[in-house]
Design a protein around this motif. Structure first.
Motif, PDB file in Angstrom:
ATOM      1  N   ILE A  50      13.197  20.705  10.403  1.00  0.00           N
ATOM      2  CA  ILE A  50      12.030  21.570  10.568  1.00  0.00           C
ATOM      3  C   ILE A  50      11.074  21.412   9.389  1.00  0.00           C
ATOM      4  O   ILE A  50       9.853  21.294   9.562  1.00  0.00           O
ATOM      5  N   VAL A  51      11.622  21.412   8.175  1.00  0.00           N
ATOM      6  CA  VAL A  51      10.801  21.273   6.975  1.00  0.00           C
ATOM      7  C   VAL A  51      10.032  19.958   6.997  1.00  0.00           C
ATOM      8  O   VAL A  51       8.824  19.921   6.722  1.00  0.00           O
ATOM      9  N   ASP A  52      10.713  18.858   7.335  1.00  0.00           N
ATOM     10  CA  ASP A  52      10.043  17.555   7.399  1.00  0.00           C
ATOM     11  C   ASP A  52       8.918  17.577   8.430  1.00  0.00           C
ATOM     12  O   ASP A  52       7.842  16.991   8.214  1.00  0.00           O
ATOM     13  N   PHE A  53       9.157  18.264   9.538  1.00  0.00           N
ATOM     14  CA  PHE A  53       8.140  18.362  10.587  1.00  0.00           C
ATOM     15  C   PHE A  53       6.917  19.121  10.073  1.00  0.00           C
ATOM     16  O   PHE A  53       5.766  18.692  10.254  1.00  0.00           O
ATOM     17  N   ILE A  54       7.152  20.242   9.393  1.00  0.00           N
ATOM     18  CA  ILE A  54       6.046  21.060   8.881  1.00  0.00           C
ATOM     19  C   ILE A  54       5.271  20.338   7.796  1.00  0.00           C
ATOM     20  O   ILE A  54       4.041  20.431   7.721  1.00  0.00           O
ATOM     21  N   LYS A  55       5.975  19.600   6.945  1.00  0.00           N
ATOM     22  CA  LYS A  55       5.320  18.927   5.819  1.00  0.00           C
ATOM     23  C   LYS A  55       4.459  17.739   6.259  1.00  0.00           C
ATOM     24  O   LYS A  55       3.603  17.283   5.492  1.00  0.00           O
ATOM     25  N   ASP A  56       4.674  17.246   7.470  1.00  0.00           N
ATOM     26  CA  ASP A  56       3.882  16.137   7.997  1.00  0.00           C
ATOM     27  C   ASP A  56       2.578  16.695   8.563  1.00  0.00           C
ATOM     28  O   ASP A  56       2.579  17.419   9.561  1.00  0.00           O
ATOM     29  N   GLU A  57       1.460  16.372   7.933  1.00  0.00           N
ATOM     30  CA  GLU A  57       0.167  16.923   8.349  1.00  0.00           C
ATOM     31  C   GLU A  57      -0.186  16.580   9.789  1.00  0.00           C
ATOM     32  O   GLU A  57      -0.940  17.312  10.435  1.00  0.00           O
ATOM     33  N   ASN A  71       1.592  16.938  12.221  1.00  0.00           N
ATOM     34  CA  ASN A  71       2.236  17.916  13.100  1.00  0.00           C
ATOM     35  C   ASN A  71       1.656  19.319  12.958  1.00  0.00           C
ATOM     36  O   ASN A  71       2.152  20.254  13.606  1.00  0.00           O
ATOM     37  N   LEU A  72       0.629  19.483  12.122  1.00  0.00           N
ATOM     38  CA  LEU A  72       0.141  20.815  11.791  1.00  0.00           C
ATOM     39  C   LEU A  72      -0.286  21.599  13.027  1.00  0.00           C
ATOM     40  O   LEU A  72       0.093  22.770  13.193  1.00  0.00           O
ATOM     41  N   ASP A  73      -1.062  20.981  13.913  1.00  0.00           N
ATOM     42  CA  ASP A  73      -1.556  21.700  15.095  1.00  0.00           C
ATOM     43  C   ASP A  73      -0.398  22.165  15.978  1.00  0.00           C
ATOM     44  O   ASP A  73      -0.392  23.310  16.451  1.00  0.00           O
ATOM     45  N   GLU A  74       0.579  21.289  16.196  1.00  0.00           N
ATOM     46  CA  GLU A  74       1.711  21.659  17.039  1.00  0.00           C
ATOM     47  C   GLU A  74       2.539  22.755  16.376  1.00  0.00           C
ATOM     48  O   GLU A  74       2.984  23.708  17.042  1.00  0.00           O
ATOM     49  N   ALA A  75       2.743  22.639  15.059  1.00  0.00           N
ATOM     50  CA  ALA A  75       3.507  23.663  14.344  1.00  0.00           C
ATOM     51  C   ALA A  75       2.817  25.015  14.444  1.00  0.00           C
ATOM     52  O   ALA A  75       3.473  26.038  14.710  1.00  0.00           O
ATOM     53  N   GLU A 113       0.812  26.086  16.740  1.00  0.00           N
ATOM     54  CA  GLU A 113       0.927  26.594  18.107  1.00  0.00           C
ATOM     55  C   GLU A 113       2.272  27.280  18.327  1.00  0.00           C
ATOM     56  O   GLU A 113       2.349  28.368  18.916  1.00  0.00           O
ATOM     57  N   ILE A 114       3.336  26.642  17.851  1.00  0.00           N
ATOM     58  CA  ILE A 114       4.679  27.200  18.047  1.00  0.00           C
ATOM     59  C   ILE A 114       4.851  28.494  17.254  1.00  0.00           C
ATOM     60  O   ILE A 114       5.324  29.507  17.777  1.00  0.00           O
ATOM     61  N   LEU A 115       4.440  28.483  15.996  1.00  0.00           N
ATOM     62  CA  LEU A 115       4.657  29.638  15.131  1.00  0.00           C
ATOM     63  C   LEU A 115       3.790  30.819  15.537  1.00  0.00           C
ATOM     64  O   LEU A 115       4.250  31.966  15.568  1.00  0.00           O
ATOM     65  N   SER A 116       2.534  30.557  15.838  1.00  0.00           N
ATOM     66  CA  SER A 116       1.627  31.648  16.207  1.00  0.00           C
ATOM     67  C   SER A 116       2.030  32.290  17.524  1.00  0.00           C
ATOM     68  O   SER A 116       1.877  33.506  17.707  1.00  0.00           O
ATOM     69  N   ALA A 117       2.568  31.500  18.442  1.00  0.00           N
ATOM     70  CA  ALA A 117       3.021  32.050  19.723  1.00  0.00           C
ATOM     71  C   ALA A 117       4.156  33.042  19.513  1.00  0.00           C
ATOM     72  O   ALA A 117       4.246  34.058  20.219  1.00  0.00           O
ATOM     73  N   ARG A 118       5.016  32.779  18.543  1.00  0.00           N
ATOM     74  CA  ARG A 118       6.142  33.672  18.283  1.00  0.00           C
ATOM     75  C   ARG A 118       5.651  35.063  17.868  1.00  0.00           C
ATOM     76  O   ARG A 118       6.264  36.091  18.203  1.00  0.00           O
ATOM     77  N   VAL A 119       4.550  35.129  17.114  1.00  0.00           N
ATOM     78  CA  VAL A 119       4.065  36.412  16.603  1.00  0.00           C
ATOM     79  C   VAL A 119       2.806  36.885  17.324  1.00  0.00           C
ATOM     80  O   VAL A 119       2.163  37.844  16.901  1.00  0.00           O
ATOM     81  N   ALA A 120       2.474  36.204  18.409  1.00  0.00           N
ATOM     82  CA  ALA A 120       1.396  36.633  19.316  1.00  0.00           C
ATOM     83  C   ALA A 120       0.028  36.744  18.647  1.00  0.00           C
ATOM     84  O   ALA A 120      -0.715  37.712  18.844  1.00  0.00           O
ATOM     85  N   ILE A 121      -0.301  35.721  17.826  1.00  0.00           N
ATOM     86  CA  ILE A 121      -1.667  35.609  17.318  1.00  0.00           C
ATOM     87  C   ILE A 121      -2.131  34.178  17.547  1.00  0.00           C
ATOM     88  O   ILE A 121      -1.372  33.330  18.020  1.00  0.00           O
ATOM     89  N   THR A 122      -3.368  33.878  17.233  1.00  0.00           N
ATOM     90  CA  THR A 122      -3.895  32.538  17.469  1.00  0.00           C
ATOM     91  C   THR A 122      -3.464  31.597  16.346  1.00  0.00           C
ATOM     92  O   THR A 122      -3.192  32.044  15.214  1.00  0.00           O
ATOM     93  N   PRO A 123      -3.419  30.288  16.619  1.00  0.00           N
ATOM     94  CA  PRO A 123      -3.104  29.323  15.553  1.00  0.00           C
ATOM     95  C   PRO A 123      -4.064  29.430  14.375  1.00  0.00           C
ATOM     96  O   PRO A 123      -3.665  29.271  13.219  1.00  0.00           O
ATOM     97  N   GLU A 124      -5.333  29.729  14.656  1.00  0.00           N
ATOM     98  CA  GLU A 124      -6.330  29.853  13.593  1.00  0.00           C
ATOM     99  C   GLU A 124      -6.018  31.043  12.681  1.00  0.00           C
ATOM    100  O   GLU A 124      -6.197  30.964  11.462  1.00  0.00           O
ATOM    101  N   GLU A 125      -5.550  32.127  13.274  1.00  0.00           N
ATOM    102  CA  GLU A 125      -5.179  33.297  12.478  1.00  0.00           C
ATOM    103  C   GLU A 125      -3.914  33.033  11.667  1.00  0.00           C
ATOM    104  O   GLU A 125      -3.749  33.558  10.559  1.00  0.00           O
ATOM    105  N   TYR A 126      -3.026  32.218  12.209  1.00  0.00           N
ATOM    106  CA  TYR A 126      -1.740  31.988  11.550  1.00  0.00           C
ATOM    107  C   TYR A 126      -1.844  31.022  10.370  1.00  0.00           C
ATOM    108  O   TYR A 126      -1.083  31.131   9.401  1.00  0.00           O
ATOM    109  N   GLU A 127      -2.779  30.109  10.431  1.00  0.00           N
ATOM    110  CA  GLU A 127      -2.842  29.026   9.434  1.00  0.00           C
ATOM    111  C   GLU A 127      -2.877  29.515   7.984  1.00  0.00           C
ATOM    112  O   GLU A 127      -2.186  28.945   7.118  1.00  0.00           O
ATOM    113  N   PRO A 128      -3.635  30.577   7.643  1.00  0.00           N
ATOM    114  CA  PRO A 128      -3.664  31.015   6.232  1.00  0.00           C
ATOM    115  C   PRO A 128      -2.308  31.468   5.703  1.00  0.00           C
ATOM    116  O   PRO A 128      -2.086  31.463   4.483  1.00  0.00           O
ATOM    117  N   PHE A 129      -1.396  31.858   6.593  1.00  0.00           N
ATOM    118  CA  PHE A 129      -0.091  32.315   6.126  1.00  0.00           C
ATOM    119  C   PHE A 129       0.674  31.204   5.403  1.00  0.00           C
ATOM    120  O   PHE A 129       1.506  31.470   4.542  1.00  0.00           O
TER     121      PHE A 129
END
Length: 330
Positions: A234-241, A243-247, A249-265
């Motif tokens: 998972i870490v290798d996937f996240i660290k690969d730029e 994969n950023l858009d796909e990551a 999408e997956i993470l923001s869906a879990r917490v029910a916000i948009t990918p754009e809102e999630y990115e600053p986290f």
């Protein structure tokens, strides 16, 4: 003849047993909650990497404190906790062993002040709403220490973390202590509020871990090693730029916000690569080592009366699986 019949019957029974499917191990039950370094597990879940590794895992999504309570009640094999809060859970009931350091907080934990308050010093004699005795309280204490402020000059109002944005908005307190997404929600809810202290100001005060029941770790070490392998995938996937858009999408869906809102986290949570985490696993004093950081958390917990006596903090940490995995991939 009787002996032959018995022998044939025994052979037939063994053949029947061999033909039966092997009993499946129970899924490893893991409680995880809304923190970017822990939401990251969702990538492995959605991509089916645990099944590929040959381990069945039941990730259970819940509020942070509820997840610790469920672990303490014996309903989970493991839970995601900070190193300091793992001591709270252990010192008041059920110990655990941290086997993975997911990340360190790099700004997502904050003291957010109402408009007109520009520094931690401005909060002297004022009310701060936070969950007393938890890691956000420790952040405030260490921040005050660094700024030369006596923490007794703050008035702490014990407040559940998920209620802090509303409490700040109500004007009942002058500042709140919270982590994302609650800290971000407070900033959004109260116009012109601002962070006057963040975990980026005190790096290493908060490490985020996967903490396992010691009995489960002993009995199913091989399965937990597979979990470690998936984590670093998972870490290798996240660290690969790439994969950023796909990551996102997956993470923001879990917490029910948009990918754009999630990115600053991501900026406020430093997810640690295998190479970066190995020095942190070394025993040393101070915040650059998870051992030193955990001793500081233990001292804080005792000072707050969370439990009476200092704990044997080294028993709450086990770098062996991570180190074993690191050797295997060299």
């Amino acid at each position: 003849m009787k002996f032959l019949r018995l022998a044939k019957r025994a052979v037939s029974s063994l053949a029947l047993l061999a033909a039966l499917p092997l009993a499946q191990a129970e899924p490893l039950k893991i409680g995880y909650s809304d923190w970017p370094g822990w939401v990251a597990w969702e990538i492995g879940i959605q991509k089916g990497w645990f099944a590929e590794e040959g381990v069945e895992v039941d990730f259970q999504w819940m509020d942070y404190v509820a997840s610790m309570d469920a672990y303490a009640a014996g309903l989970l094999d493991a839970v995601t906790m900070t190193n300091g809060d793992a001591l709270v859970t252990g010192g008041t009931g059920k110990p655990s062993v941290g086997i993975i350091i997911n990340d360190f907080s790099n700004g997502n934990d904050m003291i957010v002040a109402a408009p007109g308050i520009d520094s931690l010093a401005d909060l002297k004699g004022k009310k701060i709403g936070l969950e007393e005795g938890f890691v956000i309280h420790l952040l405030l204490m260490k921040g005050a220490e660094a700024a030369g402020i006596d923490p007794s000059e703050f008035t702490i109002v014990n407040t559940p973390t998920n209620e802090t944005p509303q409490v700040l908005a109500s004007g009942a307190v002058d500042a709140i202590g919270a982590w994302q997404p609650n800290s971000g929600q407070a900033l959004k809810t109260v116009a012109n509020s601002k962070p006057v202290l963040t975990s980026a100001d005190v790096p290493g005060v908060i490490y985020d871990l996967l903490c396992v029941d010691p009995e489960s770790l002993e009995k199913r070490r091989g399965d937990w090693m597979k979990v470690v392998k998936v984590w670093y995938r998972i870490v290798d996937f996240i660290k690969d730029e790439d994969n950023l858009d796909e990551a996102l999408e997956i993470l923001s869906a879990r917490v029910a916000i948009t990918p754009e809102e999630y990115e600053p986290f991501f900026a406020g949570t430093y997810i640690l690569s295998l190479e970066e985490v190995l020095p942190i696993w070394k025993k040393a004093k101070g915040l650059k080592s998870v051992y030193g950081s955990t001793v500081i958390s233990d001292e804080f917990n005792v000072s707050m009366g969370v439990y009476d006596e200092p704990l044997k903090t080294e028993q709450y940490l086990d770098p062996s699986l991570t180190k074993e995995y690191a050797k295997s991939v060299k």
